[in-house]
Write a protein that holds these residues in place. Structure first.
Motif, PDB file in Angstrom:
ATOM      1  N   THR A   1      32.017 107.543 -30.992  1.00  0.00           N
ATOM      2  CA  THR A   1      32.013 107.052 -29.615  1.00  0.00           C
ATOM      3  C   THR A   1      30.969 107.802 -28.802  1.00  0.00           C
ATOM      4  N   ASN A   2      30.758 107.328 -27.606  1.00  0.00           N
ATOM      5  CA  ASN A   2      29.837 107.992 -26.672  1.00  0.00           C
ATOM      6  C   ASN A   2      30.593 108.670 -25.531  1.00  0.00           C
ATOM      7  N   PHE A   3      31.903 108.839 -25.703  1.00  0.00           N
ATOM      8  CA  PHE A   3      32.673 109.494 -24.650  1.00  0.00           C
ATOM      9  C   PHE A   3      32.243 110.957 -24.544  1.00  0.00           C
ATOM     10  N   PRO A   4      32.165 111.494 -23.313  1.00  0.00           N
ATOM     11  CA  PRO A   4      31.752 112.893 -23.141  1.00  0.00           C
ATOM     12  C   PRO A   4      32.710 113.861 -23.854  1.00  0.00           C
ATOM     13  N   ARG A   5      32.152 114.953 -24.308  1.00  0.00           N
ATOM     14  CA  ARG A   5      32.948 115.979 -24.983  1.00  0.00           C
ATOM     15  C   ARG A   5      34.086 116.437 -24.090  1.00  0.00           C
ATOM     16  N   GLU A   6      33.810 116.640 -22.798  1.00  0.00           N
ATOM     17  CA  GLU A   6      34.814 117.153 -21.871  1.00  0.00           C
ATOM     18  C   GLU A   6      36.009 116.205 -21.767  1.00  0.00           C
ATOM     19  N   LEU A   7      35.749 114.876 -21.895  1.00  0.00           N
ATOM     20  CA  LEU A   7      36.836 113.916 -21.796  1.00  0.00           C
ATOM     21  C   LEU A   7      37.787 114.056 -22.993  1.00  0.00           C
TER      22      LEU A   7
ATOM     23  N   ASP B   1      42.013 114.734 -13.200  1.00  0.00           N
ATOM     24  CA  ASP B   1      42.288 114.786 -14.634  1.00  0.00           C
ATOM     25  C   ASP B   1      41.686 113.591 -15.368  1.00  0.00           C
ATOM     26  N   ALA B   2      40.792 112.835 -14.699  1.00  0.00           N
ATOM     27  CA  ALA B   2      40.062 111.734 -15.332  1.00  0.00           C
ATOM     28  C   ALA B   2      41.002 110.791 -16.079  1.00  0.00           C
ATOM     29  N   LEU B   3      42.139 110.495 -15.486  1.00  0.00           N
ATOM     30  CA  LEU B   3      43.178 109.737 -16.182  1.00  0.00           C
ATOM     31  C   LEU B   3      42.679 108.366 -16.631  1.00  0.00           C
ATOM     32  N   GLU B   4      42.049 107.624 -15.738  1.00  0.00           N
ATOM     33  CA  GLU B   4      41.639 106.263 -16.085  1.00  0.00           C
ATOM     34  C   GLU B   4      40.498 106.251 -17.100  1.00  0.00           C
ATOM     35  N   LYS B   5      39.618 107.229 -17.022  1.00  0.00           N
ATOM     36  CA  LYS B   5      38.569 107.334 -18.041  1.00  0.00           C
ATOM     37  C   LYS B   5      39.186 107.667 -19.391  1.00  0.00           C
ATOM     38  N   ARG B   6      40.193 108.524 -19.372  1.00  0.00           N
ATOM     39  CA  ARG B   6      40.872 108.866 -20.619  1.00  0.00           C
ATOM     40  C   ARG B   6      41.679 107.686 -21.137  1.00  0.00           C
ATOM     41  N   ARG B   7      42.184 106.860 -20.237  1.00  0.00           N
ATOM     42  CA  ARG B   7      42.946 105.685 -20.659  1.00  0.00           C
ATOM     43  C   ARG B   7      42.069 104.770 -21.522  1.00  0.00           C
ATOM     44  N   GLN B   8      40.835 104.568 -21.088  1.00  0.00           N
ATOM     45  CA  GLN B   8      39.918 103.727 -21.852  1.00  0.00           C
ATOM     46  C   GLN B   8      39.648 104.335 -23.230  1.00  0.00           C
ATOM     47  N   MET B   9      39.437 105.649 -23.257  1.00  0.00           N
ATOM     48  CA  MET B   9      39.163 106.322 -24.525  1.00  0.00           C
ATOM     49  C   MET B   9      40.364 106.236 -25.457  1.00  0.00           C
ATOM     50  N   MET B  10      41.565 106.503 -24.938  1.00  0.00           N
ATOM     51  CA  MET B  10      42.763 106.496 -25.777  1.00  0.00           C
ATOM     52  C   MET B  10      43.059 105.088 -26.300  1.00  0.00           C
ATOM     53  N   GLN B  11      42.746 104.065 -25.489  1.00  0.00           N
ATOM     54  CA  GLN B  11      42.973 102.689 -25.960  1.00  0.00           C
ATOM     55  C   GLN B  11      42.024 102.366 -27.107  1.00  0.00           C
ATOM     56  N   GLU B  12      40.780 102.814 -27.014  1.00  0.00           N
ATOM     57  CA  GLU B  12      39.828 102.576 -28.101  1.00  0.00           C
ATOM     58  C   GLU B  12      40.264 103.317 -29.362  1.00  0.00           C
ATOM     59  N   TRP B  13      40.785 104.542 -29.197  1.00  0.00           N
ATOM     60  CA  TRP B  13      41.316 105.291 -30.342  1.00  0.00           C
ATOM     61  C   TRP B  13      42.487 104.532 -30.968  1.00  0.00           C
TER      62      TRP B  13
ATOM     63  N   ARG C   1      49.041 114.778 -17.884  1.00  0.00           N
ATOM     64  CA  ARG C   1      49.361 113.357 -17.857  1.00  0.00           C
ATOM     65  C   ARG C   1      48.652 112.662 -19.018  1.00  0.00           C
ATOM     66  N   VAL C   2      49.399 111.880 -19.759  1.00  0.00           N
ATOM     67  CA  VAL C   2      48.861 111.175 -20.920  1.00  0.00           C
ATOM     68  C   VAL C   2      48.890 109.672 -20.638  1.00  0.00           C
ATOM     69  N   PRO C   3      47.728 109.000 -20.642  1.00  0.00           N
ATOM     70  CA  PRO C   3      47.725 107.542 -20.467  1.00  0.00           C
ATOM     71  C   PRO C   3      48.249 106.891 -21.745  1.00  0.00           C
ATOM     72  N   LEU C   4      49.215 106.008 -21.615  1.00  0.00           N
ATOM     73  CA  LEU C   4      49.847 105.396 -22.770  1.00  0.00           C
ATOM     74  C   LEU C   4      49.145 104.091 -23.136  1.00  0.00           C
ATOM     75  N   THR C   5      48.769 103.967 -24.393  1.00  0.00           N
ATOM     76  CA  THR C   5      48.096 102.762 -24.880  1.00  0.00           C
ATOM     77  C   THR C   5      49.117 101.645 -25.086  1.00  0.00           C
ATOM     78  N   GLU C   6      48.613 100.462 -25.358  1.00  0.00           N
ATOM     79  CA  GLU C   6      49.497  99.320 -25.587  1.00  0.00           C
ATOM     80  C   GLU C   6      50.412  99.588 -26.782  1.00  0.00           C
TER      81      GLU C   6
END
Length: 400
Positions: free
Chosen positions: A350-356, A377-389, A285-290
């Protein structure tokens, strides 16, 4: 039991010319039969309450002495209560038996591929197997019986390319090993597998890690991403949009090119890639950014195709279309390199964990313990990371 006729000599047998049966003596029931130019040995015996004639071979290919020896063995079998089998039938049986168990490497490869290729994700995988084996293994092993293949045969395939094309050679070794393992299970060969690495080939070939030059996918430096994206957004065409979507999602080229509208949940802003299209064989599952969602909303839809990024004829884009976009932009990188750029950004800025970050890239975790404990699958945590990317690469470029 038939009477024993007068025992003829080799010269006397050779002198017989008239057609018919001619008793030659020495063994009861042994005759030389001459018919239409054919000269051959016949043994008449009684099996149970039936008489039968058994062919012992052509004369003089089978000599008088050899015919008598064969006849005596048949009589011995009869006395021991065994039903005799003629040498001709024995030979046919032996040939049939050998044909059933003696299989060439080429035949075993074809059967192995028929059996296993249904497990593979696409026809390209099978084609890669066939191409590698055809080019490097078949010239040395193709006609060789798998029961006879040993270390010299394997080295003949591997040594010419081990140092110059080590990645190809390593895959070739593994594929030969798989075919021979299959042949062993099917009882076409026995003993150790001569293509195995540990404790065998590792003693005679250099370790791949010592000679293989790892060539990483060429990638754009992290700090150059905003300017690259600024240029990419000015490019028209579906291939450019596919590349832009690939960068925002850190996905693989094949996952993007095969993306379907039915995989997108606009309400939840999630792109669900089915297991069949994932390298690791697990749903992702891929969280989609804006920015990714905006791109999808603006994409035109073709009624005849469910593909998000279809080619000119509604088919899936080729694996070179996005590369072509980058070449026209004079970028010295490849689409897959953006995954490395994303990983560098996550680790350096960033300070996001390597595993994320690894999970965002859908990498299989090397640690089995870590993988066992990570249930979600840490979807919401990944959503924050992908939005920052997405925010980082979409920022205005300050390049003069």
């Amino acid at each position: 039991m038939p009477k024993v006729a007068k025992q003829l000599s080799d010269r006397a047998v050779a002198a017989i010319k008239t057609e018919g049966r001619h008793a030659v003596g020495g063994v009861a029931g042994l005759h030389l039969r001459i018919s239409a130019g054919y000269r051959g040995w016949i043994l008449r015996v009684t099996v149970g309450d039936q008489r039968k004639d058994m062919g012992l071979g052509a004369y003089p290919a089978v000599s008088l002495q050899q015919a008598r020896d064969k006849a005596r063995r048949i009589h011995d079998d009869l006395r021991n209560g065994q039903v005799p089998i003629s040498p001709k039938v024995q030979q046919r049986t032996l040939i049939a038996s050998k044909a059933a168990t003696e299989k060439s490497f080429r035949w075993c490869t074809e059967e192995y591929l028929k059996t296993k290729s249904s497990e593979w994700k696409n026809a390209k995988h099978r084609q890669q197997w066939e191409n590698t084996l055809d080019a490097y293994a078949m010239p040395h092993l193709g006609l060789v019986s798998v029961s006879a293949i040993d270390l010299p045969h394997i080295l003949a395939c591997l040594e010419p390319i081990w140092n110059t094309k080590n990645e190809t050679a390593s895959r070739l070794r593994g594929r030969i090993e798989s075919v021979l393992d299959w042949a062993t299970v099917r009882k076409y060969r026995s003993g150790e597998n001569p293509a195995r690495w540990k404790g065998h080939l590792d003693k005679v070939l250099a370790a791949p890690g010592k000679i293989q030059k790892v060539e990483h996918h060429r990638a754009i430096p992290v700090d150059n991403m905003p300017s690259f994206m600024q240029g990419l957004r000015t490019r028209a065409g579906i291939a450019a949009r596919a590349l832009e979507f690939l960068i925002h999602t850190a996905a693989r080229s094949g996952e993007v090119r095969g993306a379907l509208w039915s995989e997108i949940d606009f309400d939840k802003a999630i792109w669900t890639i089915p297991a069949a299209r994932m390298k690791a064989g697990a749903e992702h599952r891929v969280p989609l950014t804006e920015a990714a969602l905006k791109l999808l909303v603006e994409m035109p839809r073709i009624e005849s195709s469910n593909l998000i990024f279809p080619g000119t004829k509604g088919q899936q884009l080729s694996d070179m279309t996005m590369t072509a976009v980058m070449r026209r932009m004079k970028a010295t990188a490849v689409p897959h390199g953006f995954r490395s750029t994303f990983r560098d950004w996550a680790g350096e800025k960033t300070n996001f964990p390597r595993e994320l970050a690894e999970h965002a890239l859908a990498h299989t975790l090397e640690s089995k313990v870590e993988a066992a404990y990570r249930r979600g699958d840490a979807l919401e945590k990944r959503r924050q990371m992908m939005q920052e990317w997405s925010n980082f690469i979409s920022a205005p470029s300050h390049t003069p």
